[in-house]
Design a protein around this motif. Structure first.
Motif, PDB file in Angstrom:
ATOM      1  N   LEU A 121      56.465  59.332 -81.066  1.00  0.00           N
ATOM      2  CA  LEU A 121      55.755  60.161 -80.080  1.00  0.00           C
ATOM      3  C   LEU A 121      55.998  59.575 -78.694  1.00  0.00           C
ATOM      4  CD1 LEU A 121      53.609  61.980 -80.028  1.00  0.00           C
ATOM      5  CD2 LEU A 121      51.623  59.959 -79.748  1.00  0.00           C
ATOM      6  N   LEU A 122      56.675  58.596 -78.407  1.00  0.00           N
ATOM      7  CA  LEU A 122      56.993  58.162 -76.977  1.00  0.00           C
ATOM      8  C   LEU A 122      58.340  58.742 -76.793  1.00  0.00           C
ATOM      9  CD1 LEU A 122      55.516  54.447 -76.692  1.00  0.00           C
ATOM     10  CD2 LEU A 122      54.794  56.413 -75.248  1.00  0.00           C
ATOM     11  N   ALA A 123      59.161  58.528 -77.764  1.00  0.00           N
ATOM     12  CA  ALA A 123      60.670  59.140 -77.529  1.00  0.00           C
ATOM     13  C   ALA A 123      60.550  60.832 -77.237  1.00  0.00           C
ATOM     14  CB  ALA A 123      61.524  59.010 -78.836  1.00  0.00           C
ATOM     15  N   ASP A 124      59.597  61.287 -77.944  1.00  0.00           N
ATOM     16  CA  ASP A 124      59.508  62.693 -77.796  1.00  0.00           C
ATOM     17  C   ASP A 124      58.557  63.408 -76.619  1.00  0.00           C
ATOM     18  OD1 ASP A 124      60.916  62.998 -80.068  1.00  0.00           O
ATOM     19  OD2 ASP A 124      59.187  63.347 -81.345  1.00  0.00           O
ATOM     20  N   THR A 125      57.873  62.404 -75.949  1.00  0.00           N
ATOM     21  CA  THR A 125      57.241  62.770 -74.834  1.00  0.00           C
ATOM     22  C   THR A 125      57.674  62.388 -73.292  1.00  0.00           C
ATOM     23  OG1 THR A 125      55.124  62.157 -76.100  1.00  0.00           O
ATOM     24  CG2 THR A 125      54.953  62.471 -73.575  1.00  0.00           C
ATOM     25  N   ARG A 126      58.240  63.325 -72.673  1.00  0.00           N
ATOM     26  CA  ARG A 126      58.777  63.118 -71.377  1.00  0.00           C
ATOM     27  C   ARG A 126      57.981  62.735 -70.310  1.00  0.00           C
ATOM     28  NH1 ARG A 126      64.000  62.096 -72.547  1.00  0.00           N
ATOM     29  NH2 ARG A 126      65.069  63.528 -73.956  1.00  0.00           N
ATOM     30  N   GLU A 127      56.832  63.339 -70.005  1.00  0.00           N
ATOM     31  CA  GLU A 127      55.922  63.070 -69.044  1.00  0.00           C
ATOM     32  C   GLU A 127      55.101  61.869 -68.973  1.00  0.00           C
ATOM     33  OE1 GLU A 127      55.661  65.630 -71.264  1.00  0.00           O
ATOM     34  OE2 GLU A 127      56.490  67.211 -69.838  1.00  0.00           O
ATOM     35  N   ARG A 128      54.886  61.252 -67.939  1.00  0.00           N
ATOM     36  CA  ARG A 128      54.260  59.883 -67.975  1.00  0.00           C
ATOM     37  C   ARG A 128      52.926  59.848 -68.658  1.00  0.00           C
ATOM     38  NH1 ARG A 128      55.983  55.984 -64.889  1.00  0.00           N
ATOM     39  NH2 ARG A 128      58.027  56.518 -66.074  1.00  0.00           N
ATOM     40  N   SER A 129      52.097  61.221 -67.865  1.00  0.00           N
ATOM     41  CA  SER A 129      50.725  61.200 -68.234  1.00  0.00           C
ATOM     42  C   SER A 129      50.530  61.191 -69.894  1.00  0.00           C
ATOM     43  CB  SER A 129      50.149  62.403 -67.746  1.00  0.00           C
ATOM     44  OG  SER A 129      50.899  63.713 -68.021  1.00  0.00           O
ATOM     45  N   GLY A 130      51.616  61.926 -70.505  1.00  0.00           N
ATOM     46  CA  GLY A 130      51.344  62.041 -72.002  1.00  0.00           C
ATOM     47  C   GLY A 130      51.790  60.755 -72.680  1.00  0.00           C
ATOM     48  N   GLN A 131      52.554  60.091 -72.077  1.00  0.00           N
ATOM     49  CA  GLN A 131      53.001  58.595 -72.694  1.00  0.00           C
ATOM     50  C   GLN A 131      51.826  57.626 -72.461  1.00  0.00           C
ATOM     51  OE1 GLN A 131      56.689  57.090 -71.284  1.00  0.00           O
ATOM     52  NE2 GLN A 131      57.671  58.250 -72.651  1.00  0.00           N
ATOM     53  N   ILE A 132      51.073  57.685 -71.352  1.00  0.00           N
ATOM     54  CA  ILE A 132      49.844  56.831 -71.221  1.00  0.00           C
ATOM     55  C   ILE A 132      48.820  57.282 -72.142  1.00  0.00           C
ATOM     56  CG2 ILE A 132      48.041  56.828 -69.475  1.00  0.00           C
ATOM     57  CD1 ILE A 132      49.950  56.851 -67.278  1.00  0.00           C
ATOM     58  N   GLN A 133      48.669  58.628 -72.288  1.00  0.00           N
ATOM     59  CA  GLN A 133      47.739  59.036 -73.324  1.00  0.00           C
ATOM     60  C   GLN A 133      47.970  58.379 -74.788  1.00  0.00           C
ATOM     61  OE1 GLN A 133      46.987  63.109 -73.013  1.00  0.00           O
ATOM     62  NE2 GLN A 133      46.429  63.234 -70.857  1.00  0.00           N
ATOM     63  N   ALA A 134      49.405  58.470 -75.117  1.00  0.00           N
ATOM     64  CA  ALA A 134      49.700  58.067 -76.403  1.00  0.00           C
ATOM     65  C   ALA A 134      49.527  56.670 -76.447  1.00  0.00           C
ATOM     66  CB  ALA A 134      51.288  58.533 -76.596  1.00  0.00           C
ATOM     67  N   VAL A 135      50.003  55.894 -75.538  1.00  0.00           N
ATOM     68  CA  VAL A 135      49.750  54.336 -75.765  1.00  0.00           C
ATOM     69  C   VAL A 135      48.352  53.946 -75.607  1.00  0.00           C
ATOM     70  CG1 VAL A 135      50.270  52.070 -74.546  1.00  0.00           C
ATOM     71  CG2 VAL A 135      52.033  53.636 -74.581  1.00  0.00           C
ATOM     72  N   GLU A 136      47.505  54.485 -74.847  1.00  0.00           N
ATOM     73  CA  GLU A 136      46.153  54.369 -74.902  1.00  0.00           C
ATOM     74  C   GLU A 136      45.452  54.748 -76.247  1.00  0.00           C
ATOM     75  OE1 GLU A 136      44.173  55.776 -71.574  1.00  0.00           O
ATOM     76  OE2 GLU A 136      44.577  54.247 -70.370  1.00  0.00           O
ATOM     77  N   ARG A 137      45.889  55.826 -76.830  1.00  0.00           N
ATOM     78  CA  ARG A 137      45.324  56.245 -78.040  1.00  0.00           C
ATOM     79  C   ARG A 137      45.758  55.188 -79.184  1.00  0.00           C
ATOM     80  NH1 ARG A 137      46.426  61.656 -76.466  1.00  0.00           N
ATOM     81  NH2 ARG A 137      48.503  61.567 -77.824  1.00  0.00           N
ATOM     82  N   GLY A 141      43.094  52.976 -81.180  1.00  0.00           N
ATOM     83  CA  GLY A 141      43.038  53.212 -82.648  1.00  0.00           C
ATOM     84  C   GLY A 141      42.966  51.861 -83.461  1.00  0.00           C
ATOM     85  N   GLN A 142      43.652  50.750 -82.844  1.00  0.00           N
ATOM     86  CA  GLN A 142      43.478  49.570 -83.519  1.00  0.00           C
ATOM     87  C   GLN A 142      42.344  48.779 -83.375  1.00  0.00           C
ATOM     88  OE1 GLN A 142      46.171  49.144 -85.174  1.00  0.00           O
ATOM     89  NE2 GLN A 142      47.350  51.073 -84.377  1.00  0.00           N
ATOM     90  N   ILE A 143      41.489  48.842 -82.625  1.00  0.00           N
ATOM     91  CA  ILE A 143      40.292  48.213 -82.255  1.00  0.00           C
ATOM     92  C   ILE A 143      39.184  48.638 -83.815  1.00  0.00           C
ATOM     93  CG2 ILE A 143      38.293  47.933 -80.832  1.00  0.00           C
ATOM     94  CD1 ILE A 143      40.072  48.773 -78.404  1.00  0.00           C
ATOM     95  N   ARG A 144      38.776  47.587 -83.932  1.00  0.00           N
ATOM     96  CA  ARG A 144      37.961  47.402 -85.253  1.00  0.00           C
ATOM     97  C   ARG A 144      36.539  46.721 -84.881  1.00  0.00           C
ATOM     98  NH1 ARG A 144      41.610  50.305 -86.188  1.00  0.00           N
ATOM     99  NH2 ARG A 144      43.031  50.125 -87.994  1.00  0.00           N
ATOM    100  N   GLY A 145      35.469  47.313 -85.343  1.00  0.00           N
ATOM    101  CA  GLY A 145      34.301  47.038 -85.197  1.00  0.00           C
ATOM    102  C   GLY A 145      34.019  45.485 -85.462  1.00  0.00           C
ATOM    103  N   LYS A 146      34.762  44.728 -86.387  1.00  0.00           N
ATOM    104  CA  LYS A 146      34.417  43.515 -87.016  1.00  0.00           C
ATOM    105  C   LYS A 146      35.322  42.427 -85.836  1.00  0.00           C
ATOM    106  CE  LYS A 146      38.636  43.435 -89.856  1.00  0.00           C
ATOM    107  NZ  LYS A 146      39.166  43.194 -91.378  1.00  0.00           N
ATOM    108  N   ASN A 147      36.196  42.943 -85.085  1.00  0.00           N
ATOM    109  CA  ASN A 147      36.721  42.333 -84.158  1.00  0.00           C
ATOM    110  C   ASN A 147      36.152  42.232 -82.665  1.00  0.00           C
ATOM    111  OD1 ASN A 147      39.656  43.510 -85.788  1.00  0.00           O
ATOM    112  ND2 ASN A 147      39.171  41.566 -85.896  1.00  0.00           N
ATOM    113  N   VAL A 148      34.833  41.852 -82.843  1.00  0.00           N
ATOM    114  CA  VAL A 148      33.939  42.066 -81.586  1.00  0.00           C
ATOM    115  C   VAL A 148      34.148  40.932 -80.711  1.00  0.00           C
ATOM    116  CG1 VAL A 148      31.568  42.158 -80.805  1.00  0.00           C
ATOM    117  CG2 VAL A 148      31.907  43.227 -82.716  1.00  0.00           C
ATOM    118  N   ILE A 149      34.645  41.202 -79.398  1.00  0.00           N
ATOM    119  CA  ILE A 149      34.667  40.193 -78.322  1.00  0.00           C
ATOM    120  C   ILE A 149      33.307  39.369 -78.156  1.00  0.00           C
ATOM    121  CG2 ILE A 149      35.096  39.708 -76.020  1.00  0.00           C
ATOM    122  CD1 ILE A 149      36.969  42.068 -75.944  1.00  0.00           C
TER     123      ILE A 149
END
Length: 261
Positions: A121-137, A141-149
């Protein structure tokens, strides 16, 4: 070398302090100082070697004991995720103390399919804003409820960081309403090192920041809370293998986090 830093907001801010985009047209060496947080790297192009071994394109580094030297090949492009002190376990789904002094491939912790998806996805996304959104998603998406801080451990880590490693462990445990043994056990699993080790890392970063302001070593030692300059130099050598003067005289760029600038 060109770099861009993004600081996440909202929910992700509790887990990730900053995300850096770094592009290097020429080959370069970089001194990696031990930091107070784990880092995740998504390399888009080029290659890097550590201890003369080529690194995978996606890696995670735990808290480290010593300074390391990394070599980046020409045409390198990478994204560096710096977690908060307590943010990594919720995204990596593992006890981060097991990563202490380790640098491993990300696919040891997360499914290969998910890693390939974000890399493509990052390789196919040229704009920085799009890459930011992709990395943040990807990270969210990895955060799980059982891993509460744990709020107590989060508060303890914040005290260490805000005091630049000068707060006593006894005072930190008292603030967290925990015994020192319980604090150490839970802290190590959530942060990747004991409170004492994290305090030493926080103090090292503070020394680097003070040096960059133009202060003398005597002034730095006093402000960093050392009883004398020789004590500070001794501690600094344990991390870097050299004195502060020798280390800072080296022209190679350091990895002092952007958020400390």
């Amino acid at each position: 070398m060109r770099q861009f830093v993004h600081r996440p907001g909202g929910t992700l801010r509790r887990y990730v302090r900053e995300i850096l985009w770094i592009n290097s047209e020429k080959s370069r060496g970089q001194v990696l100082l031990p930091e107070t947080t784990l880092t995740l790297v998504l390399r888009q192009s080029g290659a890097a070697s550590l201890h003369n071994e080529i690194l995978p394109n996606t890696i995670v580094s735990g808290l480290q004991k010593h300074t390391r030297m990394i070599e980046h090949a020409a045409g390198s492009s990478l994204i560096i995720v710096r977690f908060t002190e307590v943010g990594a376990p919720s995204i990596l789904h593992d006890r981060v103390d097991l990563l202490y002094n380790q640098t491993i491939s990300l696919d040891n912790l997360l499914p290969r399919q998910q890693i390939d998806h974000i890399q493509n996805l990052l390789a196919d996304t040229r704009e920085r804003s799009g890459q930011i959104q992709a990395v943040e998603r990807f990270l969210s998406g990895q955060i799980r409820g059982k891993n509460v801080i744990s709020p107590q451990i989060e508060a303890a880590a914040r005290i260490i960081r805000n005091s630049h490693g000068r707060a006593s462990i006894r005072a930190i445990a008292r603030h967290a309403a925990m015994s020192q043994s319980a604090l150490e056990r839970h802290f190590r699993a959530a942060v990747g090192a004991t409170p004492k080790k994290l305090s030493r890392l926080a103090r090292l970063e503070h020394i680097c920041r003070l040096w960059d302001t133009g202060q003398t070593l005597t002034e730095i030692a006093f402000e960093a809370g050392y009883c004398d300059q020789s004590h500070m130099v001794r501690d600094f050598r344990l991390f870097t293998g050299t004195s502060p003067e020798e280390f800072f005289r080296n022209a190679r760029p350091r990895n002092l986090p952007i958020f400390y600038k």
